[in-house]
Design a protein around this motif. Sequence first.
Motif, PDB file in Angstrom:
ATOM      1  N   LEU A  23     -27.885   8.297 -33.400  1.00 56.25           N
ATOM      2  CA  LEU A  23     -28.769   8.155 -32.239  1.00 56.25           C
ATOM      3  C   LEU A  23     -28.291   7.035 -31.316  1.00 56.25           C
ATOM      4  O   LEU A  23     -28.347   7.162 -30.090  1.00 56.25           O
ATOM      5  CB  LEU A  23     -30.206   7.888 -32.703  1.00 56.25           C
ATOM      6  N   LEU A  24     -27.827   5.937 -31.888  1.00 56.24           N
ATOM      7  CA  LEU A  24     -27.326   4.829 -31.079  1.00 56.24           C
ATOM      8  C   LEU A  24     -26.081   5.249 -30.281  1.00 56.24           C
ATOM      9  O   LEU A  24     -25.957   4.952 -29.093  1.00 56.24           O
ATOM     10  CB  LEU A  24     -26.995   3.628 -31.966  1.00 56.24           C
ATOM     11  N   ILE A  25     -25.184   5.960 -30.947  1.00 57.85           N
ATOM     12  CA  ILE A  25     -23.972   6.430 -30.265  1.00 57.85           C
ATOM     13  C   ILE A  25     -24.333   7.392 -29.143  1.00 57.85           C
ATOM     14  O   ILE A  25     -23.805   7.314 -28.031  1.00 57.85           O
ATOM     15  CB  ILE A  25     -23.014   7.091 -31.269  1.00 57.85           C
ATOM     16  N   ALA A  26     -25.268   8.319 -29.433  1.00 56.56           N
ATOM     17  CA  ALA A  26     -25.702   9.271 -28.410  1.00 56.56           C
ATOM     18  C   ALA A  26     -26.358   8.549 -27.241  1.00 56.56           C
ATOM     19  O   ALA A  26     -26.149   8.911 -26.070  1.00 56.56           O
ATOM     20  CB  ALA A  26     -26.672  10.290 -29.015  1.00 56.56           C
ATOM     21  N   GLY A  27     -27.161   7.500 -27.539  1.00 50.79           N
ATOM     22  CA  GLY A  27     -27.826   6.752 -26.481  1.00 50.79           C
ATOM     23  C   GLY A  27     -26.829   6.015 -25.602  1.00 50.79           C
ATOM     24  O   GLY A  27     -26.944   6.011 -24.370  1.00 50.79           O
ATOM     25  N   VAL A  28     -25.818   5.408 -26.212  1.00 48.36           N
ATOM     26  CA  VAL A  28     -24.786   4.715 -25.441  1.00 48.36           C
ATOM     27  C   VAL A  28     -23.996   5.700 -24.592  1.00 48.36           C
ATOM     28  O   VAL A  28     -23.727   5.463 -23.408  1.00 48.36           O
ATOM     29  CB  VAL A  28     -23.846   3.936 -26.385  1.00 48.36           C
ATOM     30  N   PHE A  29     -23.639   6.842 -25.190  1.00 47.21           N
ATOM     31  CA  PHE A  29     -22.880   7.873 -24.471  1.00 47.21           C
ATOM     32  C   PHE A  29     -23.659   8.368 -23.260  1.00 47.21           C
ATOM     33  O   PHE A  29     -23.116   8.492 -22.157  1.00 47.21           O
ATOM     34  CB  PHE A  29     -22.586   9.034 -25.422  1.00 47.21           C
ATOM     35  N   ARG A  30     -24.981   8.613 -23.464  1.00 48.19           N
ATOM     36  CA  ARG A  30     -25.801   9.119 -22.363  1.00 48.19           C
ATOM     37  C   ARG A  30     -25.997   8.070 -21.287  1.00 48.19           C
ATOM     38  O   ARG A  30     -26.035   8.381 -20.097  1.00 48.19           O
ATOM     39  CB  ARG A  30     -27.155   9.584 -22.902  1.00 48.19           C
ATOM     40  N   THR A  31     -26.136   6.815 -21.685  1.00 51.75           N
ATOM     41  CA  THR A  31     -26.374   5.756 -20.711  1.00 51.75           C
ATOM     42  C   THR A  31     -25.131   5.448 -19.884  1.00 51.75           C
ATOM     43  O   THR A  31     -25.221   5.236 -18.670  1.00 51.75           O
ATOM     44  CB  THR A  31     -26.845   4.471 -21.426  1.00 51.75           C
ATOM     45  N   LEU A  32     -23.961   5.448 -20.512  1.00 43.41           N
ATOM     46  CA  LEU A  32     -22.751   4.974 -19.846  1.00 43.41           C
ATOM     47  C   LEU A  32     -21.874   6.072 -19.259  1.00 43.41           C
ATOM     48  O   LEU A  32     -21.169   5.828 -18.278  1.00 43.41           O
ATOM     49  CB  LEU A  32     -21.906   4.149 -20.824  1.00 43.41           C
ATOM     50  N   PHE A  33     -21.900   7.266 -19.824  1.00 38.83           N
ATOM     51  CA  PHE A  33     -20.895   8.251 -19.426  1.00 38.83           C
ATOM     52  C   PHE A  33     -21.490   9.529 -18.837  1.00 38.83           C
ATOM     53  O   PHE A  33     -21.324   9.797 -17.651  1.00 38.83           O
ATOM     54  CB  PHE A  33     -19.997   8.579 -20.627  1.00 38.83           C
ATOM     55  N   PHE A  34     -22.168  10.314 -19.642  1.00 41.94           N
ATOM     56  CA  PHE A  34     -22.655  11.611 -19.181  1.00 41.94           C
ATOM     57  C   PHE A  34     -24.095  11.835 -19.626  1.00 41.94           C
ATOM     58  O   PHE A  34     -24.437  11.588 -20.779  1.00 41.94           O
ATOM     59  CB  PHE A  34     -21.771  12.751 -19.720  1.00 41.94           C
ATOM     60  N   GLN A  35     -24.914  12.304 -18.685  1.00 41.88           N
ATOM     61  CA  GLN A  35     -26.321  12.598 -18.980  1.00 41.88           C
ATOM     62  C   GLN A  35     -26.571  14.093 -18.845  1.00 41.88           C
ATOM     63  O   GLN A  35     -26.215  14.686 -17.828  1.00 41.88           O
ATOM     64  CB  GLN A  35     -27.240  11.844 -18.022  1.00 41.88           C
ATOM     65  N   PRO A  36     -27.156  14.729 -19.856  1.00 38.63           N
ATOM     66  CA  PRO A  36     -27.466  16.153 -19.734  1.00 38.63           C
ATOM     67  C   PRO A  36     -28.560  16.389 -18.704  1.00 38.63           C
ATOM     68  O   PRO A  36     -29.479  15.577 -18.561  1.00 38.63           O
ATOM     69  CB  PRO A  36     -27.928  16.537 -21.146  1.00 38.63           C
ATOM     70  N   PHE A  37     -28.455  17.478 -17.977  1.00 38.06           N
ATOM     71  CA  PHE A  37     -29.453  17.805 -16.950  1.00 38.06           C
ATOM     72  C   PHE A  37     -29.659  19.311 -16.927  1.00 38.06           C
ATOM     73  O   PHE A  37     -28.707  20.081 -16.879  1.00 38.06           O
ATOM     74  CB  PHE A  37     -28.994  17.312 -15.579  1.00 38.06           C
ATOM     75  N   TRP A  38     -30.916  19.708 -16.957  1.00 36.49           N
ATOM     76  CA  TRP A  38     -31.326  21.113 -16.983  1.00 36.49           C
ATOM     77  C   TRP A  38     -31.970  21.438 -15.641  1.00 36.49           C
ATOM     78  O   TRP A  38     -32.908  20.763 -15.226  1.00 36.49           O
ATOM     79  CB  TRP A  38     -32.300  21.322 -18.136  1.00 36.49           C
ATOM     80  N   ILE A  39     -31.462  22.436 -14.920  1.00 35.26           N
ATOM     81  CA  ILE A  39     -31.963  22.737 -13.580  1.00 35.26           C
ATOM     82  C   ILE A  39     -33.306  23.461 -13.678  1.00 35.26           C
ATOM     83  O   ILE A  39     -33.375  24.600 -14.156  1.00 35.26           O
ATOM     84  CB  ILE A  39     -30.952  23.596 -12.798  1.00 35.26           C
ATOM     85  N   PRO A  40     -34.403  22.829 -13.218  1.00 36.15           N
ATOM     86  CA  PRO A  40     -35.731  23.427 -13.375  1.00 36.15           C
ATOM     87  C   PRO A  40     -36.206  24.246 -12.190  1.00 36.15           C
ATOM     88  O   PRO A  40     -37.178  24.997 -12.298  1.00 36.15           O
ATOM     89  CB  PRO A  40     -36.625  22.194 -13.556  1.00 36.15           C
ATOM     90  N   SER A  41     -35.568  24.071 -11.003  1.00 28.86           N
ATOM     91  CA  SER A  41     -36.082  24.718  -9.796  1.00 28.86           C
ATOM     92  C   SER A  41     -34.940  25.354  -9.018  1.00 28.86           C
ATOM     93  O   SER A  41     -33.765  25.158  -9.318  1.00 28.86           O
ATOM     94  CB  SER A  41     -36.814  23.698  -8.904  1.00 28.86           C
ATOM     95  N   GLY A  42     -35.310  26.112  -7.975  1.00 25.50           N
ATOM     96  CA  GLY A  42     -34.321  26.837  -7.195  1.00 25.50           C
ATOM     97  C   GLY A  42     -33.888  26.156  -5.922  1.00 25.50           C
ATOM     98  O   GLY A  42     -33.325  26.805  -5.036  1.00 25.50           O
ATOM     99  N   SER A  43     -34.076  24.852  -5.795  1.00 25.98           N
ATOM    100  CA  SER A  43     -33.796  24.169  -4.531  1.00 25.98           C
ATOM    101  C   SER A  43     -32.304  24.085  -4.203  1.00 25.98           C
ATOM    102  O   SER A  43     -31.941  23.819  -3.065  1.00 25.98           O
ATOM    103  CB  SER A  43     -34.384  22.754  -4.549  1.00 25.98           C
ATOM    104  N   MET A  44     -31.432  24.304  -5.207  1.00 26.58           N
ATOM    105  CA  MET A  44     -29.988  24.211  -4.969  1.00 26.58           C
ATOM    106  C   MET A  44     -29.287  25.567  -5.111  1.00 26.58           C
ATOM    107  O   MET A  44     -28.064  25.618  -5.240  1.00 26.58           O
ATOM    108  CB  MET A  44     -29.369  23.193  -5.920  1.00 26.58           C
ATOM    109  N   LYS A  45     -30.042  26.661  -5.101  1.00 24.75           N
ATOM    110  CA  LYS A  45     -29.395  27.977  -5.126  1.00 24.75           C
ATOM    111  C   LYS A  45     -28.533  28.136  -3.884  1.00 24.75           C
ATOM    112  O   LYS A  45     -28.870  27.631  -2.817  1.00 24.75           O
ATOM    113  CB  LYS A  45     -30.453  29.092  -5.127  1.00 24.75           C
ATOM    114  N   GLU A  46     -27.382  28.846  -3.943  1.00 21.89           N
ATOM    115  CA  GLU A  46     -26.842  29.488  -5.116  1.00 21.89           C
ATOM    116  C   GLU A  46     -25.889  28.598  -5.885  1.00 21.89           C
ATOM    117  O   GLU A  46     -25.354  28.991  -6.932  1.00 21.89           O
ATOM    118  CB  GLU A  46     -26.122  30.773  -4.748  1.00 21.89           C
ATOM    119  N   THR A  47     -25.668  27.372  -5.394  1.00 24.77           N
ATOM    120  CA  THR A  47     -24.773  26.449  -6.089  1.00 24.77           C
ATOM    121  C   THR A  47     -25.231  26.231  -7.519  1.00 24.77           C
ATOM    122  O   THR A  47     -24.429  26.287  -8.457  1.00 24.77           O
ATOM    123  CB  THR A  47     -24.707  25.105  -5.341  1.00 24.77           C
TER     124      THR A  47
END
Length: 279
Positions: A23-47
């Motif tokens: 969990l600590l490694i995952a937390g550091v990885f998410r904070t410093l490098f890459f954060q997962p993001f799930w697109i919830p809405s259609g505001s950026m369609k079609e990109t």
Amino acid sequence: MAEKDAKSPNAFVETVKTVVYALLIAGVFRTLFFQPFWIPSGSMKETLLVGDFLFVNKVAYGYSYASCPSLYMPRFGIDVDAQDICGFLDGENTRIWGGEPERGDVVVFRHPVSGRDYIKRLIGKPGDTIQMRDGVLWLNGAEVPQEPDGTFVEEMAPQGPEGRRPRCMNGPVGDGGECRKARAIETLPGGRQYAVLDIASQGSDRTSIYTVPEGHYFFIGDNRDNSADSRLSQRVQGVGFVPYENLIGRADRIMFSSAGRSMLFVWTWRGDRFFKAVE
């Protein structure tokens, strides 16, 4: 038997330590490098489509208090905000190892008021003037060219976990029918190109002139008639100007995409969006 019992507590402790370290490694990885993001809405369609799953590149713009992860799961009563963890870094509108975002980048940022994560395209940099005239973007007094490029078509159906139905140029459309939007290719100064969608004439197609203040940025969604963005002030549930320190990172590549209500429904994954670059 006694020897086995004596070893059991040690095995349990080792398991707990392994989980904590992971969990600590995952937390550091998410904070410093890459954060997962799930697109919830259609505001950026079609990109970006509802259900796209991507990792946000945090290295691109450096770090601020907004780089700390937020965890918002109202169904389980969880609401841990970046401000709660790293609020002591807030207030100077600066970043550590700060990088300059480029016009046209697709950026995840922290909403200046609600604190929720948003994703839009960066259109205006500090000192720029922005205006929409009859659905056409004007930047620093010059029209940003659009080339009509057919129609974006999708099925009229509930989309994503929230079950929202899309807006259509040819509406009303019944479930299962073709929902259409006019499509055009927009070209920014410097040559960056991407698709924008148009549904109908509405207030956000005609705006006053915005001047982006120092240390702030102006964002617009590619699905122009279905996006709460910098064209709307924060008082009317828009975004307004976004401070530099509120940038979280750049969206570079879609990992996979689910057309269903959950990314766990693998049978709903879209086969043409694996590792797709974000234009």
